[in-house]
Scaffold this motif. Structure first.
Motif, PDB file in Angstrom:
ATOM      1  N   ASP A 214      71.238 -34.655 -55.751  1.00  0.00           N
ATOM      2  CA  ASP A 214      71.559 -35.961 -56.325  1.00  0.00           C
ATOM      3  C   ASP A 214      70.785 -37.101 -55.669  1.00  0.00           C
ATOM      4  O   ASP A 214      71.079 -38.270 -55.893  1.00  0.00           O
ATOM      5  N   GLN A 215      69.805 -36.747 -54.834  1.00  0.00           N
ATOM      6  CA  GLN A 215      68.872 -37.710 -54.244  1.00  0.00           C
ATOM      7  C   GLN A 215      69.582 -38.766 -53.391  1.00  0.00           C
ATOM      8  O   GLN A 215      69.162 -39.919 -53.325  1.00  0.00           O
ATOM      9  N   THR A 216      70.640 -38.326 -52.701  1.00  0.00           N
ATOM     10  CA  THR A 216      71.363 -39.230 -51.810  1.00  0.00           C
ATOM     11  C   THR A 216      71.083 -38.951 -50.339  1.00  0.00           C
ATOM     12  O   THR A 216      71.452 -39.738 -49.477  1.00  0.00           O
ATOM     13  N   GLU A 217      70.444 -37.827 -50.048  1.00  0.00           N
ATOM     14  CA  GLU A 217      70.132 -37.463 -48.672  1.00  0.00           C
ATOM     15  C   GLU A 217      68.705 -36.924 -48.588  1.00  0.00           C
ATOM     16  O   GLU A 217      68.240 -36.232 -49.494  1.00  0.00           O
ATOM     17  N   VAL A 218      68.041 -37.246 -47.492  1.00  0.00           N
ATOM     18  CA  VAL A 218      66.706 -36.699 -47.235  1.00  0.00           C
ATOM     19  C   VAL A 218      66.874 -35.308 -46.631  1.00  0.00           C
ATOM     20  O   VAL A 218      67.678 -35.106 -45.719  1.00  0.00           O
ATOM     21  N   THR A 219      66.128 -34.356 -47.152  1.00  0.00           N
ATOM     22  CA  THR A 219      66.228 -32.961 -46.693  1.00  0.00           C
ATOM     23  C   THR A 219      64.858 -32.442 -46.275  1.00  0.00           C
ATOM     24  O   THR A 219      64.492 -31.304 -46.564  1.00  0.00           O
ATOM     25  N   ALA A 220      64.087 -33.293 -45.607  1.00  0.00           N
ATOM     26  CA  ALA A 220      62.707 -32.937 -45.270  1.00  0.00           C
ATOM     27  C   ALA A 220      62.618 -32.012 -44.067  1.00  0.00           C
ATOM     28  O   ALA A 220      61.936 -30.983 -44.112  1.00  0.00           O
ATOM     29  N   ASP A 221      63.309 -32.362 -42.994  1.00  0.00           N
ATOM     30  CA  ASP A 221      63.166 -31.640 -41.729  1.00  0.00           C
ATOM     31  C   ASP A 221      64.134 -30.463 -41.701  1.00  0.00           C
ATOM     32  O   ASP A 221      65.176 -30.496 -41.040  1.00  0.00           O
ATOM     33  N   GLN A 404      61.266 -37.195 -42.608  1.00  0.00           N
ATOM     34  CA  GLN A 404      62.715 -37.337 -42.494  1.00  0.00           C
ATOM     35  C   GLN A 404      63.088 -38.734 -42.009  1.00  0.00           C
ATOM     36  O   GLN A 404      63.975 -39.392 -42.585  1.00  0.00           O
ATOM     37  N   THR A 405      62.412 -39.190 -40.967  1.00  0.00           N
ATOM     38  CA  THR A 405      62.715 -40.507 -40.388  1.00  0.00           C
ATOM     39  C   THR A 405      62.459 -41.621 -41.390  1.00  0.00           C
ATOM     40  O   THR A 405      63.292 -42.519 -41.582  1.00  0.00           O
ATOM     41  N   ASN A 406      61.308 -41.578 -42.046  1.00  0.00           N
ATOM     42  CA  ASN A 406      60.959 -42.632 -43.007  1.00  0.00           C
ATOM     43  C   ASN A 406      61.893 -42.608 -44.213  1.00  0.00           C
ATOM     44  O   ASN A 406      62.299 -43.658 -44.728  1.00  0.00           O
ATOM     45  N   GLY A 407      62.224 -41.404 -44.674  1.00  0.00           N
ATOM     46  CA  GLY A 407      63.117 -41.288 -45.808  1.00  0.00           C
ATOM     47  C   GLY A 407      64.521 -41.803 -45.506  1.00  0.00           C
ATOM     48  O   GLY A 407      65.143 -42.504 -46.307  1.00  0.00           O
TER      49      GLY A 407
END
Length: 414
Positions: A214-221, A404-407
């Motif tokens: 739902d594009q509410t959390e960054v899941t990069a790292d 992750q940090t930037n997002g």
């Protein structure tokens, strides 16, 4: 490639600032204006070229003849900027292209009229494309076309290496193996544009992505994304994968067309580019190999947006339903090559344009681009991190940590 370059230009040109749109409060009200006779609509498009412009002009003219309305098609020089000016001035075009990465900003700002419940046979449109234009559980606008990444292969290089159709890679291990087989002096096995789009497709098939569903959390790292970047890095270190700019090619299509790579990863826009720029290059496209997370790809699309301030919403909805009808989608595909957004046309598309079948296969497993307003700046920085990874100055861990940090910093401002 023209579409890809245009999209990049639009991303760079756009700012925010639709919060004060006066049309937002009534955005979900019933469509205004008559559907037949005497109406006048303006349609603004971000055209890939003359073929697309003429196709839209001819399609809207057919509708105008049937309904007695008038339509003016405006090929935008800078679509996002011109839409921004129209919204701010209270005189936007009635109908216009909207990309997934701009959709949420327009929807949140109240600039779009949500007409999803008036789309005829909406369930026939691929779910992944509808998801791209759904905000707060409401489908706002009709996807006009769509497509996914495919693995594009130089068939002459493939045959020369002793490979057959039975060797088309089904998973990442097989992809790495054939890339090694195809690598020769002056040619790398696989080269693709070194930005977040193809890397995002790898992430999806690796079981990860930039953000949650739902594009509410960054899941990069995450471990999944780290394993994906390490897979890419290991094959680049082996000399069998490369980012196109690192082999003196502007993008994956040029790398393949010029013979600098034997395979690339691109969307359907590569078809016209290879035909125009490298007509002697023999090629085929096959579905992307599955990763640890299964088969997946980024989905590419635009929708037909209708302005909340339009005085001709009913006519605009009627025109959209005409433009996304099976007959008109077939006409568009034949005129300038887009993949139809209707699942019922998949067999027709595969039979009529077999070279494009792979760019539609897997739409059910696809996921659209990130629609969080401002996230394009986060992804632009990730592109820089990927360049550093290719150069050996940034590790996969560092690239994902920065993303992750930037997002998170961006989402904290939401």
């Amino acid at each position: 490639m023209a579409t890809a370059v245009a999209a990049a230009t639009l991303l760079a040109a756009c700012g925010s600032g639709f919060d004060d749109d006066e049309g937002g409060d009534d955005a979900s009200s019933e469509a205004t204006g008559a559907t037949e006779g005497g109406g006048s609509l303006t349609v603004m498009i971000g055209s890939s070229g003359e073929a697309e412009t003429v196709a839209v002009q001819e399609a809207t003219a057919r509708w105008a003849d049937e309904t007695g309305n008038e339509v003016e098609v405006i090929p935008a020089q800078d679509l996002v900027q011109q839409l921004q000016q129209g919204f701010a001035g209270g005189n936007p075009p009635d109908l216009f292209y909207v990309s997934p990465d701009r959709f949420r900003m327009f929807a949140e700002g109240g600039s779009l009229y949500p007409y999803g419940d008036q789309i005829e046979d909406a369930d026939d449109i691929y779910q992944s494309l509808r998801d791209a234009f759904t905000y707060e559980d409401e489908l706002y606008c009709a996807p006009k076309d769509g497509g996914v990444h495919a693995l594009v292969i130089d068939t002459a290089a493939w045959a020369e290496a002793g490979l057959t159709e039975a060797d088309y890679p089904q998973d990442w291990d097989q992809l790495a193996a054939v890339a090694q087989t195809l690598t020769a002096d002056g040619r790398v096995g696989l080269a693709f544009t070194g930005d977040y789009n193809p890397v995002g497709t790898f992430m999806l098939s690796g079981g990860g992505f930039f953000v949650n569903d739902d594009q509410t959390e960054v899941t990069a790292d995450t471990p999944e994304n780290l394993a994906t970047l390490q897979y890419i890095q290991q094959n680049m270190d082996a000399g069998t994968f490369a980012f196109a700019p690192n082999i003196d090619a502007a993008w994956g299509g040029e790398a393949l067309g010029s013979g600098k790579s034997a395979m690339t990863i691109e969307g359907a826009w590569i078809v016209g580019a290879l035909q125009n720029d490298f007509p002697d290059r023999q090629w085929t496209a096959v579905p992307m190999p599955a990763g640890p997370g299964g088969p997946a790809s980024t989905a590419f699309t635009n929708c037909w947006g209708i302005a909340a301030d339009s005085e001709n919403q009913a006519a605009a909805v009627d025109l959209v339903n005409y433009l996304i009808s099976p007959d008109e989608q077939e006409a568009f595909a034949e005129a300038f090559g887009p993949i139809p957004s209707r699942a019922s046309l998949a067999d027709w598309n595969a039979e009529t344009f077999p070279e494009k079948a792979a760019f539609a296969e897997g739409m059910e497993n696809a996921r659209s681009q990130v629609a969080v307003p401002g996230f394009e700046s986060v992804l632009a920085d990730f592109n820089t991190q990927l360049e550093g990874m290719a150069a050996g100055t940034v590790t996969p861990e560092q690239a994902l940590q920065a993303l992750q940090t930037n997002g998170e910093a961006l989402l904290s401002q939401e």
